[in-house]
Write an enzyme that holds these catalytic residues in place. Structure first.
Site, PDB file in Angstrom:
ATOM      1  N   GLY A 111       0.402  12.346   5.169  1.00 51.92           N
ATOM      2  CA  GLY A 111       0.619  10.840   5.270  1.00 51.92           C
ATOM      3  C   GLY A 111       0.432  10.365   6.865  1.00 51.92           C
ATOM      4  CB  SER A 112      -3.088  10.716   8.441  1.00 51.74           C
ATOM      5  OG  SER A 112      -4.103  10.386   7.391  1.00 51.74           O
TER       6      SER A 112
ATOM      7  NE  ARG B  19       0.872   9.421 -16.644  1.00 52.44           N
ATOM      8  CZ  ARG B  19       0.642  10.552 -15.759  1.00 52.44           C
ATOM      9  NH1 ARG B  19       1.442  10.772 -14.802  1.00 52.44           N
ATOM     10  NH2 ARG B  19      -0.418  11.395 -16.215  1.00 52.44           N
TER      11      ARG B  19
ATOM     12  CG  MET C 139      -1.820  13.295  -4.333  1.00 54.98           C
ATOM     13  SD  MET C 139      -3.389  12.460  -4.572  1.00 54.98           S
ATOM     14  CE  MET C 139      -4.388  13.586  -5.329  1.00 54.98           C
ATOM     15  NE  ARG C 140       4.445  11.281 -12.206  1.00 51.94           N
ATOM     16  CZ  ARG C 140       4.855  12.192 -12.958  1.00 51.94           C
ATOM     17  NH1 ARG C 140       4.616  13.676 -12.578  1.00 51.94           N
ATOM     18  NH2 ARG C 140       5.514  11.803 -13.875  1.00 51.94           N
TER      19      ARG C 140
ATOM     20  CG  ASN D 288      -4.624   3.788  -3.712  1.00 48.73           C
ATOM     21  OD1 ASN D 288      -3.812   4.551  -3.293  1.00 48.73           O
ATOM     22  ND2 ASN D 288      -5.686   4.005  -4.488  1.00 48.73           N
TER      23      ASN D 288
ATOM     24  CG  HIS E 135     -10.755   5.983  -3.326  1.00 52.64           C
ATOM     25  ND1 HIS E 135     -10.116   7.142  -4.018  1.00 52.64           N
ATOM     26  CD2 HIS E 135     -11.878   6.025  -3.526  1.00 52.64           C
ATOM     27  CE1 HIS E 135     -10.914   7.845  -4.576  1.00 52.64           C
ATOM     28  NE2 HIS E 135     -12.143   7.326  -4.165  1.00 52.64           N
TER      29      HIS E 135
ATOM     30  CG  ASP F 100      -9.264   6.073  -7.214  1.00 48.06           C
ATOM     31  OD1 ASP F 100      -8.276   5.701  -6.442  1.00 48.06           O
ATOM     32  OD2 ASP F 100      -9.566   7.251  -7.145  1.00 48.06           O
TER      33      ASP F 100
ATOM     34  CD  GLU G  68      -8.755   7.036   4.204  1.00 45.16           C
ATOM     35  OE1 GLU G  68      -7.757   7.155   3.762  1.00 45.16           O
ATOM     36  OE2 GLU G  68      -9.495   8.079   3.966  1.00 45.16           O
TER      37      GLU G  68
END
Ligand code: GRF
Length: 218
Positions: A13-14, A67, A92-93, A109, A111, A147, A176
């Site tokens: 969680g940075s 899902r 990560m899902r 998101n 990446h 992504d 980021e």
């Protein structure tokens, strides 16, 4: 009125912490209403709690490959907190196309590569193996493909011959932490618009700004 944001995490969680910090500013156009983790052991949960942000765990493991079932539970938490925008930050899902469609234009998101190069796993290793001299990070809208999706913001770093995946990832992480809050600011303040696969921004590219790597010595 500040836009209500949920940050979804699975790990340290940075990026989440960078978003929370930025959103603490009075003039920031969004507030972090809740941090949701799909894992109870995500280190980011404690960080969020310490920062005074509400946290909720929606375990994805019990749902296995179902899902849509997980997403029903997730959507209930999003509804409960009247969430308008979602930031995925090391989440990560994968989502179903239905869920992605429901949040179209409202879910970001980040990446750690200059997409569309090096999507998927181990982007830093991919960049090193390709021998690129510049890499970086991308904030993009989420679409069903992983992504991929309209690019809102990118930041670049030079890649040195001495870089390992670890040193490169450290340097990209700094980028980021800089671009994710900036990208959220633009989205939350209505300064971006989607034109099909392209995201256009009111803020224009910095003029006269080059990043050349490697630099040739005098
Ligand atoms: C970041 O590198 C992000 O770009 C990627 O996963 C990593 C998450 O790190 N999607 P953190 O949990 O934000 O520290």
């Amino acid at each position: 009125m500040k836009r209500r944001v949920a940050i979804l995490i699975s790990g340290r969680g940075s990026n989440m912490a960078a978003l929370i910090k930025a959103a603490a500013a009075e003039d920031f156009p969004a507030e972090i209403a809740v941090v949701i983790s799909n894992r109870a052991d995500a280190a980011g949960l404690e960080k969020a709690g310490k920062a005074g942000v509400r946290t909720v765990v929606v375990e994805s493991k019990p749902f296995g490959k179902h899902r849509a079932g997980f997403e029903v539970a997730l959507q209930a938490v999003l509804d409960e907190h009247r969430i308008e925008l979602i930031c995925l930050a090391g989440f990560m899902r994968l989502f179903t196309a239905d869920f992605v469609q429901r949040w179209h234009g409202k879910m970001l998101n980040i990446h750690p590569s200059l997409l569309p190069s090096f999507p998927g796993l181990d982007p830093h290793g991919q960049a090193l193996r390709a021998g690129v001299k510049i890499s970086g990070a991308t904030v993009h809208f989420v679409i069903p493909a992983t992504d991929a999706g309209p690019i809102l913001m990118q930041g670049a770093v030079s890649v040195s011959d001495h870089d390992s995946a670890d040193t490169l990832s450290e340097r990209i992480l700094e980028v980021e932490h800089r671009i994710y809050p900036d990208a959220l600011r633009l989205l939350a303040s209505g300064q971006v618009r989607l034109e099909g696969d392209i995201c256009k921004t009111v803020a224009s590219a910095a003029a006269g700004n080059f990043l050349i790597s490697p630099v040739v010595g005098e």
